[in-house]
Design a protein around this motif. Structure first.
Motif, PDB file in Angstrom:
ATOM      1  N   ARG A  54     117.957  77.016 -21.437  1.00  0.00           N
ATOM      2  CA  ARG A  54     116.788  77.080 -20.540  1.00  0.00           C
ATOM      3  C   ARG A  54     117.106  76.483 -19.170  1.00  0.00           C
ATOM      4  O   ARG A  54     116.725  76.987 -18.139  1.00  0.00           O
ATOM      5  CB  ARG A  54     115.600  76.351 -21.164  1.00  0.00           C
ATOM      6  CG  ARG A  54     114.736  77.253 -22.034  1.00  0.00           C
ATOM      7  CD  ARG A  54     113.363  76.650 -22.260  1.00  0.00           C
ATOM      8  NE  ARG A  54     113.411  75.325 -22.856  1.00  0.00           N
ATOM      9  CZ  ARG A  54     113.562  75.123 -24.164  1.00  0.00           C
ATOM     10  NH1 ARG A  54     113.695  76.148 -24.984  1.00  0.00           N
ATOM     11  NH2 ARG A  54     113.583  73.913 -24.645  1.00  0.00           N
ATOM     12  N   ASP A  57     119.247  75.471 -27.125  1.00  0.00           N
ATOM     13  CA  ASP A  57     118.107  76.127 -26.472  1.00  0.00           C
ATOM     14  C   ASP A  57     117.789  75.440 -25.150  1.00  0.00           C
ATOM     15  O   ASP A  57     117.620  76.084 -24.118  1.00  0.00           O
ATOM     16  CB  ASP A  57     116.851  76.050 -27.360  1.00  0.00           C
ATOM     17  CG  ASP A  57     116.953  77.032 -28.512  1.00  0.00           C
ATOM     18  OD1 ASP A  57     117.911  77.837 -28.506  1.00  0.00           O
ATOM     19  OD2 ASP A  57     116.101  76.976 -29.415  1.00  0.00           O
ATOM     20  N   ARG A  63     118.419  73.192 -31.203  1.00  0.00           N
ATOM     21  CA  ARG A  63     117.447  72.791 -30.177  1.00  0.00           C
ATOM     22  C   ARG A  63     118.148  72.345 -28.898  1.00  0.00           C
ATOM     23  O   ARG A  63     117.695  72.632 -27.796  1.00  0.00           O
ATOM     24  CB  ARG A  63     116.568  71.668 -30.707  1.00  0.00           C
ATOM     25  CG  ARG A  63     115.271  72.226 -31.269  1.00  0.00           C
ATOM     26  CD  ARG A  63     114.267  71.136 -31.444  1.00  0.00           C
ATOM     27  NE  ARG A  63     114.233  70.715 -32.832  1.00  0.00           N
ATOM     28  CZ  ARG A  63     113.664  69.595 -33.240  1.00  0.00           C
ATOM     29  NH1 ARG A  63     113.154  68.760 -32.372  1.00  0.00           N
ATOM     30  NH2 ARG A  63     113.630  69.292 -34.516  1.00  0.00           N
TER      31      ARG A  63
END
Ligand SMILES: *Cc1c(COP(=O)(O)O)cnc(C)c1O
Length: 383
Positions: free
Chosen positions: A379, A375, A372
């Protein structure tokens, strides 16, 4: 109202920071199931024979224990092949560490010597006693520089504390090096006691080769402490012991509160010593689990330090979340590990070896937290 004042040492004291409890994390995060891998407790729970003993003797708890805990002291003397007069038992080895400082060091005059970081009970109890702590930083790889440690010892040093295998790193020095330290210390500081805390020694790869106690070569200036909290699965009953030189045990018995080891703890400990099946299963679980956890953490890119104990110290990879967010992310998922900020290691974490299921869940949760974070980073980097 009377104007109460406390001693300066207490007013300025930073208390021991324990691992978080299952109950407080259940409440804070509204979780039904919480896994605790924070305090190096036994991954298999309490020995079955000790559970039976506590149940069998529950109705006797209205009595005071027998003074001097002679049955347990004798059983430990037999186990370690030492004279029973050299053995003392206490309310956890914490109590014995505290007693050693109180019995040997004068307030405001004497000092103790230990490494930095180390098990925080040594400096905390010294401070409560008004005894200075002199600390030598560990080497970068968390091993011990005994020559430099000896340089911290002066005419006022009454105790040198050493943890082997060490907490929080898991490092285990060669026994010969500890023996050399003992003899150098004897020559340099004849009034100083070397206290070797072997709380985790049962988990060393070769206990017979690594342990001073197992070697039977304890010199006159050396004490060894051990505990029922880890390999024997009795942390909550509070029971530790020490093998002391000369007649030092007799003095500690005088200074110890008369009934600090309670009746049920004593019965449980006697039963735990007999429960060889549980002890062997613990050894097996910890050795296999330690290897699996180390492999799993390494595969995730973490730095893992070699450990001879039932825990591993590790660091997150550069690209991963920092230690604090990792610790908090695990808490949200109901897994408690130990941040090492209170040891002065804000980027390090310590995880106790759990049972196979706990180890698996811990590694899966950590992998999830790291994915996570990656990610989120990806982003943010997108134009
Ligand atoms: C866990 C631990 C002990 C054991 O403490 P008890 O008071 O016996 O529970 C002792 N020393 C170290 C370094 C430890 O980590």
């Amino acid at each position: 109202m009377p104007k109460l004042t406390v001693r300066q040492e207490i007013a300025n004291l930073s208390a021991y920071v324990p691992g978080l409890s299952i109950a407080e994390i259940q409440q804070t995060y509204h979780l039904s199931q919480v896994i605790k891998m924070a305090s190096n407790e036994n991954p298999l729970g309490m020995p079955p024979l000790a559970q039976e003993a506590v149940a069998r003797h529950a109705a006797e708890a209205f009595r005071y224990p027998q003074g001097g805990n002679p049955r347990l002291t004798r059983a430990l003397a037999v186990r370690h092949k030492v004279d029973a007069r050299r053995v003392i038992v206490g309310n956890g080895s914490d109590e014995l560490i505290d007693l050693l400082i109180r019995v040997l060091a004068d307030t405001g005059r004497h000092n103790i010597v230990c490494f930095d970081p180390c098990f925080s009970i040594y400096p905390i109890q010294a401070r409560i006693c008004g005894v200075e702590t002199r600390r030598l930083p560990l080497k970068e790889n968390f091993s011990f520089d005994f020559d430099a440690l000896l340089q911290c010892v002066d005419a006022h040093t009454r105790l040198v504390f050493l943890t082997t295998p060490d907490n929080p790193s898991g490092y285990c020095p060669p026994r010969s090096a500890v023996q050399e330290l003992a003899s150098s210390l004897a020559a340099q500081a004849p009034h100083c006691l070397l206290v070797v805390d072997e709380a985790y020694m049962d988990f060393a790869d070769d206990e017979a080769a690594a342990s001073l106690l197992a070697s039977g070569l304890l010199s006159d200036n050396t004490a060894v402490t051990r505990t029922f909290s880890k390999s024997f699965g009795l942390a909550g009953l509070r029971l530790g012991y020490a093998i002391l030189p000369g007649n030092l045990a007799e003095y500690l018995w005088r200074a110890r509160l008369p009934f600090s080891v309670n009746i049920l703890a004593e019965e449980a400990a006697l039963a735990a010593l007999e429960d060889t099946a549980f002890y062997e299963a613990t050894q097996q679980t910890v050795r296999v689990g330690r290897k699996d956890l180390a492999a799993g953490l390494t595969a995730l890119g973490c730095t893992v330090w070699p450990s001879a104990a039932n825990f591993l110290m590790f660091r997150m990879p550069e690209c991963g979340p920092d230690a604090q967010s990792c610790f908090e992310g695990l808490l949200e998922k109901g897994i408690i590990i130990r941040p090492l900020k209170s040891y002065g290691l804000p980027e390090h974490l310590r995880v106790s070896v759990g049972n196979a299921e706990e180890n698996r869940l811990f590694l899966a949760a950590l992998a999830d937290i790291m994915a996570r974070t990656q990610d989120a980073t990806a982003r943010r980097k997108k134009p």
